[in-house]
Design an enzyme around this catalytic site. Structure first.
Site, PDB file in Angstrom:
ATOM      1  N   ASP A  94       1.683  -7.440  -7.152  1.00  0.00           N
ATOM      2  CA  ASP A  94       2.131  -6.978  -8.475  1.00  0.00           C
ATOM      3  C   ASP A  94       1.822  -8.027  -9.539  1.00  0.00           C
ATOM      4  OD1 ASP A  94       4.036  -8.817  -7.716  1.00  0.00           O
ATOM      5  OD2 ASP A  94       5.768  -7.557  -8.167  1.00  0.00           O
ATOM      6  N   SER A  95       1.286  -9.180  -9.113  1.00  0.00           N
ATOM      7  CA  SER A  95       0.762 -10.156 -10.076  1.00  0.00           C
ATOM      8  C   SER A  95      -0.329  -9.528 -10.936  1.00  0.00           C
ATOM      9  CB  SER A  95       0.224 -11.394  -9.348  1.00  0.00           C
ATOM     10  OG  SER A  95      -0.674 -11.018  -8.330  1.00  0.00           O
ATOM     11  N   ASP A 120       2.097  -4.456  -2.915  1.00  0.00           N
ATOM     12  CA  ASP A 120       3.420  -4.864  -3.392  1.00  0.00           C
ATOM     13  C   ASP A 120       4.216  -3.658  -3.873  1.00  0.00           C
ATOM     14  OD1 ASP A 120       4.328  -7.482  -3.233  1.00  0.00           O
ATOM     15  OD2 ASP A 120       3.066  -8.155  -4.895  1.00  0.00           O
ATOM     16  N   LYS A 124       4.592  -4.836   0.696  1.00  0.00           N
ATOM     17  CA  LYS A 124       5.332  -6.106   0.587  1.00  0.00           C
ATOM     18  C   LYS A 124       6.498  -5.885  -0.360  1.00  0.00           C
ATOM     19  CE  LYS A 124       3.800  -9.980  -1.672  1.00  0.00           C
ATOM     20  NZ  LYS A 124       4.818 -10.123  -2.735  1.00  0.00           N
ATOM     21  N   GLU A 184      10.052  -8.094  -2.079  1.00  0.00           N
ATOM     22  CA  GLU A 184      10.662  -9.411  -2.291  1.00  0.00           C
ATOM     23  C   GLU A 184      12.136  -9.384  -1.926  1.00  0.00           C
ATOM     24  OE1 GLU A 184       9.876 -10.867  -6.230  1.00  0.00           O
ATOM     25  OE2 GLU A 184       7.710 -10.543  -6.034  1.00  0.00           O
ATOM     26  N   GLU A 233       7.050 -18.630  -0.808  1.00  0.00           N
ATOM     27  CA  GLU A 233       6.438 -19.118  -2.052  1.00  0.00           C
ATOM     28  C   GLU A 233       7.203 -20.312  -2.618  1.00  0.00           C
ATOM     29  OE1 GLU A 233       5.273 -16.107  -4.820  1.00  0.00           O
ATOM     30  OE2 GLU A 233       4.880 -17.546  -6.422  1.00  0.00           O
TER      31      GLU A 233
HETATM   32  O1  KIV Z   1       2.044 -10.610  -6.518  1.00  0.00           O
HETATM   33  C1  KIV Z   1       1.369 -11.391  -5.827  1.00  0.00           C
HETATM   34  O2  KIV Z   1       0.172 -11.558  -6.051  1.00  0.00           O
HETATM   35  C2  KIV Z   1       2.030 -12.087  -4.744  1.00  0.00           C
HETATM   36  C3  KIV Z   1       1.268 -13.133  -4.002  1.00  0.00           C
HETATM   37  C4  KIV Z   1       0.801 -14.208  -4.863  1.00  0.00           C
HETATM   38  C5  KIV Z   1       1.987 -13.623  -2.811  1.00  0.00           C
HETATM   39  O3  KIV Z   1       3.163 -11.823  -4.475  1.00  0.00           O
END
Ligand code: KIV
Length: 279
Positions: free
Chosen positions: A55-56, A94, A124, A126, A193
Site C-alpha cells: 500500500d506504499s 496489502d 498482507k 498490519e 519493519e
Molecule cells: O507497503 C509496503 O510497501 C510495505 C513493505 C515496504 C513491507 O509494507
C-alpha cells in the site's frame, strides 16, 4: 510436425506459493521487493521469491503523504497488473487501511475480493496480537496471510511519525509477543519493519515462520524494500535502511532532457521514424 508444435498449449504458470516460502525458514534468504505495475513485475520477477503489491503505492505512485489513502480498488488494479507481469514469484497484496480492522468477516470479504480480482496468492495485513483472531479466521478459510509487525505504517498517526520501534525493553517485548501471536495464528511469514538487530534476531530465532526484514538487519530470514527506493527512482532523503542499488531517477532525467533537446532542435523525429507510403 508433431501435434505439440501444431497446437501449442500454454504451460500453466507455476509460481512459488506461500507454503513454499514458509518452508524456506532458516534456509537461503527470501528475496522480496514491492511491485505496483506490470513492467516492474516483469523486471523483478526472475530474481525475487515474493513480489508485494504494497500500500506504499499510495505514496510512491499516487503522491499521498501516507499509506492511509490506499483503497481496495487501487490495490486491486495494481495487484492485477503485477500478477499479469509475474511468472514465478509469489504475489501478495496489502490490505489497505480500513478494509480489515473492524472484524474477521470484514477482513475475509476484503481479502477474498482482492484475491478474486487479481489472482494473487495471499494478502498482507498490519498488526500483531490484535490481529491474531483475524489472521486465524482468514488462514482457516484458505487465505494465506503475510503479517507485518514493528513499524506498521498504517498506524503512523499513533506512532507520531515513521520511527524505529522496540527501542526499550517493554516495547521490544511487545513486538516479540506480536510476532509470536501472528505466527501461532497461521501467518506464513511476517514482515518486521524498523527494529534493532538484536530484537530482529531474537524474534527470527524464536518463531517458526520466516521473518522478512525492512530496516531490521540481516538477521531476518529475508529482506524486502520498496523497489523505487532500492532502484533510485524516488529521490531525496531515504530511510537509513535503504541502499540505492541504482540511479533510475538520474537515468530518467537524462533521457527526458535529451528528448526535450532533440524535439526542440527538430532532430527528433528523424526520417527513420516516419511512416512511409506503400510503393
Ligand atoms: O507497503 C509496503 O510497501 C510495505 C513493505 C515496504 C513491507 O509494507
Amino acid at each position: 510436425m508433431s501435434s505439440h508444435t501444431e497446437n501449442p498449449v500454454p504451460s500453466p504458470i507455476k509460481r512459488l506459493t506461500p507454503p513454499d516460502l514458509k518452508m524456506r525458514k532458516g534456509k537461503d534468504p527470501l528475496v522480496c521487493l514491492t511491485a505496483y505495475d506490470v513492467q516492474t513485475a516483469r523486471i523483478a520477477d526472475p530474481y525475487c521469491d515474493l513480489l508485494l503489491v504494497g500500500d506504499s503505492l499510495a505514496m510512491v505512485v499516487h503522491g499521498f503523504p501516507s499509506t492511509l489513502a490506499a483503497t481496495l480498488d487501487m490495490m486491486s488494479l495494481h495487484g492485477a497488473a503485477v500478477v499479469r507481469g509475474a511468472q514465478q514469484a509469489c504475489v501478495c497484496i496489502d490490505m489497505p487501511f480500513g478494509s480489515y480492522e473492524q472484524s474477521p468477516e470484514q477482513a475475509f470479504a476484503s481479502a477474498a475480493q482482492l484475491l478474486a480480482e487479481t489472482g494473487a496468492q495471499g494478502v498482507k495485513l498490519e498488526g500483531g496480537s490484535v490481529m491474531a483472531d483475524t489472521i486465524r479466521f482468514l488462514t482457516q478459510r484458505g487465505i494465506p496471510v503475510l503479517a507485518h509487525v514493528g513499524l506498521t505504517p498504517q498506524a503512523v498517526n499513533s506512532f507520531g511519525g515513521f520511527r524505529a520501534q522496540g527501542r526499550d525493553a517493554q516495547a521490544a517485548d511487545k513486538i516479540t509477543e506480536d510476532a509470536k501471536a501472528v505466527a501461532e495464528a497461521g501467518a506464513f511469514a511476517v514482515v518486521i519493519e524498523a527494529v534493532m538487530e538484536p530484537l530482529a534476531r531474537s524474534i527470527t530465532e524464536t518463531i517458526a515462520i520466516p521473518t522478512i526484514g525492512i530496516g531490521a538487519s540481516a538477521a531476518c530470514d529475508g529482506q524486502i524494500l520498496v523497489t523505487e527506493d532500492a532502484l533510485g527512482v524516488t529521490s531525496g532523503r531515504a530511510p537509513r535502511f535503504v541502499r540505492r542499488f541504482g540511479d533510475i531517477n538520474g537515468a530518467m532525467q537524462d533521457a527526458v532532457k535529451l528528448y526535450a533537446e532533440e524535439v526542440r532542435a527538430r532532430r527528433y523525429p528523424a526520417a527513420e521514424h516516419y511512416y512511409k507510403a506503400k510503393s
